[in-house]
Design a protein around this motif. Structure first.
Motif, PDB file in Angstrom:
ATOM      1  N   UNK A  13     -16.190 -16.299  -2.090  1.00 55.08           N
ATOM      2  CA  UNK A  13     -15.125 -15.301  -1.965  1.00 55.08           C
ATOM      3  C   UNK A  13     -14.359 -15.167  -3.281  1.00 55.08           C
ATOM      4  N   UNK A  14     -13.699 -14.033  -3.488  1.00 57.11           N
ATOM      5  CA  UNK A  14     -12.777 -13.942  -4.617  1.00 57.11           C
ATOM      6  C   UNK A  14     -11.705 -15.026  -4.488  1.00 57.11           C
ATOM      7  N   UNK A  15     -11.439 -15.738  -5.497  1.00 55.86           N
ATOM      8  CA  UNK A  15     -10.517 -16.857  -5.749  1.00 55.86           C
ATOM      9  C   UNK A  15     -11.237 -18.192  -5.801  1.00 55.86           C
ATOM     10  N   UNK A  16     -12.408 -18.304  -5.136  1.00 49.31           N
ATOM     11  CA  UNK A  16     -13.166 -19.557  -5.200  1.00 49.31           C
ATOM     12  C   UNK A  16     -13.597 -19.880  -6.622  1.00 49.31           C
ATOM     13  N   UNK A  17     -13.875 -18.837  -7.401  1.00 48.88           N
ATOM     14  CA  UNK A  17     -14.356 -19.054  -8.765  1.00 48.88           C
ATOM     15  C   UNK A  17     -13.325 -19.792  -9.608  1.00 48.88           C
ATOM     16  N   UNK A  18     -12.035 -19.548  -9.328  1.00 42.56           N
ATOM     17  CA  UNK A  18     -10.983 -20.222 -10.091  1.00 42.56           C
ATOM     18  C   UNK A  18     -10.780 -21.638  -9.586  1.00 42.56           C
ATOM     19  N   UNK A  25     -15.615 -22.235 -16.570  1.00 44.36           N
ATOM     20  CA  UNK A  25     -15.857 -20.847 -16.967  1.00 44.36           C
ATOM     21  C   UNK A  25     -15.047 -20.501 -18.214  1.00 44.36           C
ATOM     22  N   UNK A  26     -13.772 -20.864 -18.222  1.00 43.12           N
ATOM     23  CA  UNK A  26     -12.934 -20.582 -19.386  1.00 43.12           C
ATOM     24  C   UNK A  26     -13.408 -21.361 -20.607  1.00 43.12           C
ATOM     25  N   UNK A  27     -13.827 -22.594 -20.396  1.00 41.39           N
ATOM     26  CA  UNK A  27     -14.313 -23.410 -21.513  1.00 41.39           C
ATOM     27  C   UNK A  27     -15.591 -22.803 -22.097  1.00 41.39           C
ATOM     28  N   UNK A  74     -10.826 -12.895 -13.597  1.00 46.20           N
ATOM     29  CA  UNK A  74     -11.938 -13.147 -14.504  1.00 46.20           C
ATOM     30  C   UNK A  74     -11.598 -12.735 -15.932  1.00 46.20           C
ATOM     31  N   UNK A  75     -10.796 -11.692 -16.074  1.00 50.04           N
ATOM     32  CA  UNK A  75     -10.358 -11.289 -17.415  1.00 50.04           C
ATOM     33  C   UNK A  75      -9.509 -12.396 -18.047  1.00 50.04           C
ATOM     34  N   UNK A  76      -8.671 -13.035 -17.252  1.00 53.70           N
ATOM     35  CA  UNK A  76      -7.838 -14.124 -17.756  1.00 53.70           C
ATOM     36  C   UNK A  76      -8.666 -15.341 -18.151  1.00 53.70           C
ATOM     37  N   UNK A  77      -9.778 -15.560 -17.459  1.00 52.06           N
ATOM     38  CA  UNK A  77     -10.671 -16.672 -17.787  1.00 52.06           C
ATOM     39  C   UNK A  77     -11.620 -16.342 -18.935  1.00 52.06           C
ATOM     40  N   UNK A  78     -11.735 -15.054 -19.254  1.00 51.71           N
ATOM     41  CA  UNK A  78     -12.645 -14.630 -20.312  1.00 51.71           C
ATOM     42  C   UNK A  78     -14.076 -14.444 -19.865  1.00 51.71           C
ATOM     43  N   UNK A  79     -14.294 -14.312 -18.543  1.00 49.84           N
ATOM     44  CA  UNK A  79     -15.654 -14.166 -18.004  1.00 49.84           C
ATOM     45  C   UNK A  79     -16.206 -12.780 -18.334  1.00 49.84           C
ATOM     46  N   UNK A  80     -17.464 -12.745 -18.758  1.00 52.62           N
ATOM     47  CA  UNK A  80     -18.090 -11.508 -19.221  1.00 52.62           C
ATOM     48  C   UNK A  80     -18.486 -10.555 -18.101  1.00 52.62           C
ATOM     49  N   UNK A  81     -19.114 -11.113 -17.055  1.00 50.51           N
ATOM     50  CA  UNK A  81     -19.716 -10.251 -16.042  1.00 50.51           C
ATOM     51  C   UNK A  81     -19.364 -10.731 -14.635  1.00 50.51           C
ATOM     52  N   UNK A  82     -19.359  -9.771 -13.712  1.00 53.75           N
ATOM     53  CA  UNK A  82     -19.117 -10.097 -12.307  1.00 53.75           C
ATOM     54  C   UNK A  82     -19.978  -9.207 -11.432  1.00 53.75           C
ATOM     55  N   UNK A  83     -20.413  -9.767 -10.309  1.00 50.23           N
ATOM     56  CA  UNK A  83     -21.231  -9.016  -9.353  1.00 50.23           C
ATOM     57  C   UNK A  83     -20.883  -9.454  -7.934  1.00 50.23           C
ATOM     58  N   UNK A  84     -20.678  -8.490  -7.057  1.00 47.46           N
ATOM     59  CA  UNK A  84     -20.593  -8.787  -5.631  1.00 47.46           C
ATOM     60  C   UNK A  84     -22.008  -8.730  -5.069  1.00 47.46           C
ATOM     61  N   UNK A 235      -5.376 -18.127 -11.037  1.00 46.79           N
ATOM     62  CA  UNK A 235      -5.002 -18.379  -9.642  1.00 46.79           C
ATOM     63  C   UNK A 235      -3.898 -17.417  -9.206  1.00 46.79           C
ATOM     64  N   UNK A 236      -2.920 -17.229 -10.065  1.00 44.23           N
ATOM     65  CA  UNK A 236      -1.807 -16.333  -9.728  1.00 44.23           C
ATOM     66  C   UNK A 236      -2.276 -14.894  -9.559  1.00 44.23           C
ATOM     67  N   UNK A 237      -3.395 -14.539 -10.183  1.00 42.54           N
ATOM     68  CA  UNK A 237      -3.913 -13.167 -10.058  1.00 42.54           C
ATOM     69  C   UNK A 237      -4.398 -12.870  -8.649  1.00 42.54           C
TER      70      UNK A 237
END
Length: 285
Positions: A13-18, A25-27, A74-84, A235-237
């Motif tokens: 789900x959205x938020x699990x990634x954080x 991911x950020x690293x 994901x923008x805050x983490x710097x992640x390039x791509x996302x897919x549902x 997380x706050x996002x």
């Protein structure tokens, strides 16, 4: 870009990634590695706890709201791509959503694995991360994400499987996100000292903690202290899911580094010579 070792995270789900992998991911992004998150469901059965949010108004469009939230995170983490991946949220174990034919819990295995194989072959990651077999805490969508991701990593390398999904790709390493039982016990102890309720229960005896991973099974401990601020901001996002009063946003300052500064994994598969224990998902690559 495909020659740069990348990281693909498969989440429910959205938020699990954080929560589970925001630090790695950020690293990885800060190291110039390609990063992608696959979210298996739309999160439409999640709670609505955002400050000032009207659940009756938000519920019909919660999937849309959460899509916006994960884009910001994901923008805050710097992640390039996302897919549902395209499935409905199944709800907690035993909820009526488990019976929804469109839910991830009811997904056809062949179809769901095929979708993930296509993602893997297209993105060509060196490393894939997902949940353990219990899904961390028994959520059906987390359990299903584990099943599908493990199968897809194996299938992606086999040319005779899903030939329509692209050329075979060998993932070098597969990891299962984990939380050592000793770390849960220590968190419980520190919450108790601070006079706060712990989200993990009250016991400080690892043997009595039903969730988490036995310490001896943890192969990989990653230092993500340099990325705690990005993880907390991400997380706050997720405004609809994480209330201002949530323990995630109110960890006592002395506990912040311990709570956010380390992420743990069990190495499920490795096609490279990697040390055990290790402190980097890309060790040996």
């Amino acid at each position: 870009m495909h020659d740069v070792p990348g990281l693909l995270a498969v989440h429910a789900h959205p938020d699990d990634e954080v929560i589970a992998t925001g630090g790695v991911l950020a690293r990885a992004a800060s190291e110039g590695r390609r990063t992608k998150v696959v979210t298996c469901t739309d999160g439409s059965r999640g709670e609505i706890v955002g400050e000032g949010m009207d659940p009756d108004e938000i519920r019909p469009r919660l999937a849309e709201v959460r899509a916006g939230e994960i884009a910001d995170a994901l923008a805050l983490l710097g992640v390039d791509e996302h897919e549902f991946l395209g499935y409905r949220d199944s709800g907690m174990m035993g909820d009526e959503g488990n019976d929804d034919p469109a839910s991830f819990w009811r997904a056809d295995v062949h179809e769901a694995v095929g979708r993930l194989v296509r993602s893997i072959r297209d993105f060509r990651p060196a490393v894939v991360v997902t949940y353990d077999a219990f899904g961390g805490y028994g959520h059906p969508d987390h359990i299903q994400a584990h099943r599908m991701a493990v199968l897809a990593v194996e299938a992606a390398r086999t040319a005779s499987l899903y030939p329509e999904a692209g050329d075979p790709w060998h993932v070098a390493k597969l990891y299962l996100s984990s939380f050592p039982k000793s770390a849960i016990a220590e968190a419980n102890r520190q919450f108790a000292e601070a006079g706060l309720p712990s989200p993990f229960g009250e016991t400080d005896d690892p043997a009595d903690i039903p969730m988490g991973t036995e310490d001896h099974l943890v192969t990989t401990t990653v230092d993500v202290r340099d990325h705690m601020a990005a993880k907390q901001a991400a997380l706050r996002a997720h405004v609809s899911q994480i209330a201002p009063s949530s323990f995630f946003l109110n960890v006592p300052e002395p506990m912040v580094e311990g709570f956010y500064g380390t992420e743990w994994f069990v190495r499920r598969l490795s096609a490279v010579d990697a040390p055990t224990p290790e402190d980097d998902l890309f060790a040996g690559i």
